[in-house]
Design an enzyme around this catalytic site. Structure first.
Site, PDB file in Angstrom:
ATOM      1  N   HIS A  63      -7.526  -4.635   9.755  1.00 49.58           N
ATOM      2  CA  HIS A  63      -7.135  -4.431   8.347  1.00 49.58           C
ATOM      3  C   HIS A  63      -5.843  -5.169   8.017  1.00 49.58           C
ATOM      4  CE1 HIS A  63      -4.956  -0.513   9.666  1.00 49.58           C
ATOM      5  NE2 HIS A  63      -4.023  -1.366   9.320  1.00 49.58           N
TER       6      HIS A  63
ATOM      7  N   ASP B 176       0.812  -1.223   0.000  1.00 53.69           N
ATOM      8  CA  ASP B 176       0.000   0.000   0.000  1.00 53.69           C
ATOM      9  C   ASP B 176       0.843   1.270   0.000  1.00 53.69           C
ATOM     10  OD1 ASP B 176       0.910  -0.515   2.593  1.00 53.69           O
ATOM     11  OD2 ASP B 176      -1.073  -1.005   3.364  1.00 53.69           O
TER      12      ASP B 176
ATOM     13  N   GLU C  29      -9.746  -1.942   4.862  1.00 51.39           N
ATOM     14  CA  GLU C  29     -10.428  -1.594   6.108  1.00 51.39           C
ATOM     15  C   GLU C  29     -11.750  -2.360   6.236  1.00 51.39           C
ATOM     16  OE1 GLU C  29      -8.907  -0.050   8.333  1.00 51.39           O
ATOM     17  OE2 GLU C  29      -8.185   1.937   7.791  1.00 51.39           O
TER      18      GLU C  29
ATOM     19  N   ASP D 207      -8.088  -2.661  13.812  1.00 48.84           N
ATOM     20  CA  ASP D 207      -9.454  -2.914  13.345  1.00 48.84           C
ATOM     21  C   ASP D 207      -9.511  -4.133  12.416  1.00 48.84           C
ATOM     22  OD1 ASP D 207      -8.178  -1.979  11.096  1.00 48.84           O
ATOM     23  OD2 ASP D 207      -9.522  -0.285  10.742  1.00 48.84           O
TER      24      ASP D 207
HETATM   25  C1  F6R Z   1       1.296  -1.432   6.101  1.00 52.09           C
HETATM   26  C2  F6R Z   1       0.100  -2.232   6.229  1.00 52.09           C
HETATM   27  C3  F6R Z   1      -0.742  -2.221   7.454  1.00 52.09           C
HETATM   28  C4  F6R Z   1       0.057  -2.512   8.724  1.00 52.09           C
HETATM   29  C5  F6R Z   1      -0.864  -2.449   9.938  1.00 52.09           C
HETATM   30  C6  F6R Z   1      -0.123  -2.728  11.222  1.00 52.09           C
HETATM   31  O1  F6R Z   1       1.887  -1.652   4.837  1.00 52.09           O
HETATM   32  O2  F6R Z   1      -0.209  -2.881   5.301  1.00 52.09           O
HETATM   33  O3  F6R Z   1      -1.754  -3.179   7.304  1.00 52.09           O
HETATM   34  O4  F6R Z   1       0.628  -3.788   8.610  1.00 52.09           O
HETATM   35  O5  F6R Z   1      -1.444  -1.191  10.010  1.00 52.09           O
HETATM   36  O6  F6R Z   1       0.776  -1.689  11.442  1.00 52.09           O
HETATM   37  P1  F6R Z   1       1.882  -1.767  12.588  1.00 52.09           P
HETATM   38  O7  F6R Z   1       2.827  -2.824  12.194  1.00 52.09           O
HETATM   39  O8  F6R Z   1       2.514  -0.399  12.583  1.00 52.09           O
HETATM   40  O9  F6R Z   1       1.134  -2.067  13.845  1.00 52.09           O
END
Ligand code: F6R
Length: 236
Positions: A138, A67, A143, A136
Site C-alpha cells: 500500500h 491519510d 490497499e 502489502d
Molecule cells: C502513512 C502511510 C502508509 C505508510 C506505510 C509504511 O501515512 O501513508 O502508507 O507509509 O504503512 O509505514 P511505516 O513507515 O511505518 O513502515
C-alpha cells in the site's frame, strides 16, 4: 525510477531530507505531500534540524498529508494530524494553517474526500510527494484491490496493515479498522515522488512493486508509470 541504496536508516533519512530541503529551497511556496508511519521519522528530524540551523525556510510551504484514521480527531494522540504536529510541524516554521490532513471524523466521509481532492487541486497539485510503503504494497492507505482508486476515499484496512500498525497502539483492538486516504490520482499527478523504505522485510514488496507487473494487487506498482520517482532503501 531512480533507486538509491543507503547504508543505514540514518543516511536514508539525511538523503530524503536533503531532497525535500532542495525542493523547498528551489520553490519556497511548494506543496509537499507528506506521510506518517515510522519511515519518515528520521527525515522529519533532519528537516527540523535544517530549519533550526536556518538552512531551510518553510514559511511559505503548504502541505497535504496522505491519510488519516477514520474516527480519530486531530487531538487524539494516535491520529495522523497529531503525529504530524508532534514530529514535524511544531519543529519547523511552517504556518500550521497551511498544513492539511484529511479529516477522520466527518459525518460525510465521501464529501470529506471530495473536498480534499478539490483542496489539492486548488493548491495547484503536489510538487513533491513523500511516501512509505506497506508490507502489502500500500501507498497512503491504498490497499490491494481489484482496481486503482483515483480519488480520496475511505478504505477498510487490510489485516496485515492492522497488524503492522498495532505497534503504535496499546492493543491491536485499538487500531482503527478504516482510514481515509488520498487516492492514486493526486499521488500520480505529483510532479515528483520520493518513496522511502527501510528494513529487510520491505525488500520483497519493493521488488514486486518496482520490478513486477503493474497491478492494483500491489498498489505501489502504479508508480512504475510515474515519470519522476526516487526510491531510497536501507536494509536496516
Ligand atoms: C502513512 C502511510 C502508509 C505508510 C506505510 C509504511 O501515512 O501513508 O502508507 O507509509 O504503512 O509505514 P511505516 O513507515 O511505518 O513502515
Amino acid at each position: 525510477m531512480k533507486f538509491v541504496k543507503a547504508e543505514s536508516y540514518e543516511k536514508l533519512s539525511r538523503m530524503a531530507a536533503g531532497i525535500i530541503a532542495a525542493q523547498v529551497i528551489l520553490k519556497p511556496d511548494c506543496v509537499l505531500g507528506l506521510a506518517t508511519g515510522s519511515s519518515p521519522l528520521g527525515t522529519y528530524a533532519n528537516l527540523a534540524s535544517a530549519c533550526k540551523a536556518g538552512d531551510v525556510d518553510f514559511s511559505a510551504v503548504k502541505s497535504v498529508n496522505l491519510d488519516e484514521y477514520v474516527g480519530l480527531s486531530g487531538e487524539d494522540d494516535q491520529s495522523y494530524r497529531y503525529f504530524m504536529d508532534t514530529n514535524l510541524f511544531s519543529k519547523i516554521n511552517i504556518d500550521r494553517a497551511n498544513t492539511y490532513v484529511p479529516g477522520g471524523c466527518s459525518d460525510d466521509m465521501e464529501a470529506e474526500g471530495k473536498a480534499y481532492d478539490e483542496l489539492i487541486d486548488s493548491l495547484g497539485g503536489i510538487d513533491l510527494q513523500l511516501l512509505g510503503i506497506g508490507l502489502d504494497g500500500h501507498i497512503g492507505f491504498n490497499e490491494p484491490d481489484d482496481i486503482f482508486v483515483g480519488k480520496t476515499h475511505v478504505v477498510e484496512l487490510d489485516k496485515s496493515t492492522i497488524e503492522a500498525n498495532a505497534r503504535f497502539f496499546e492493543s491491536i483492538d485499538d487500531v482503527p479498522r478504516s482510514a481515509i486516504t488520498m487516492g492514486m490520482g493526486a499521488i500520480m499527478k505529483a510532479k515528483k515522488v520520493l518513496l522511502i523504505a527501510n528494513g529487510k522485510n520491505k525488500e520483497d514488496i519493493l521488488n514486486q512493486a518496482f520490478y513486477g507487473p503493474i497491478t492494483p494487487r500491489v498498489p505501489a506498482s502504479i508508480l512504475q508509470l510515474h515519470p519522476d520517482v526516487t526510491v531510497i532503501y536501507s536494509e536496516n
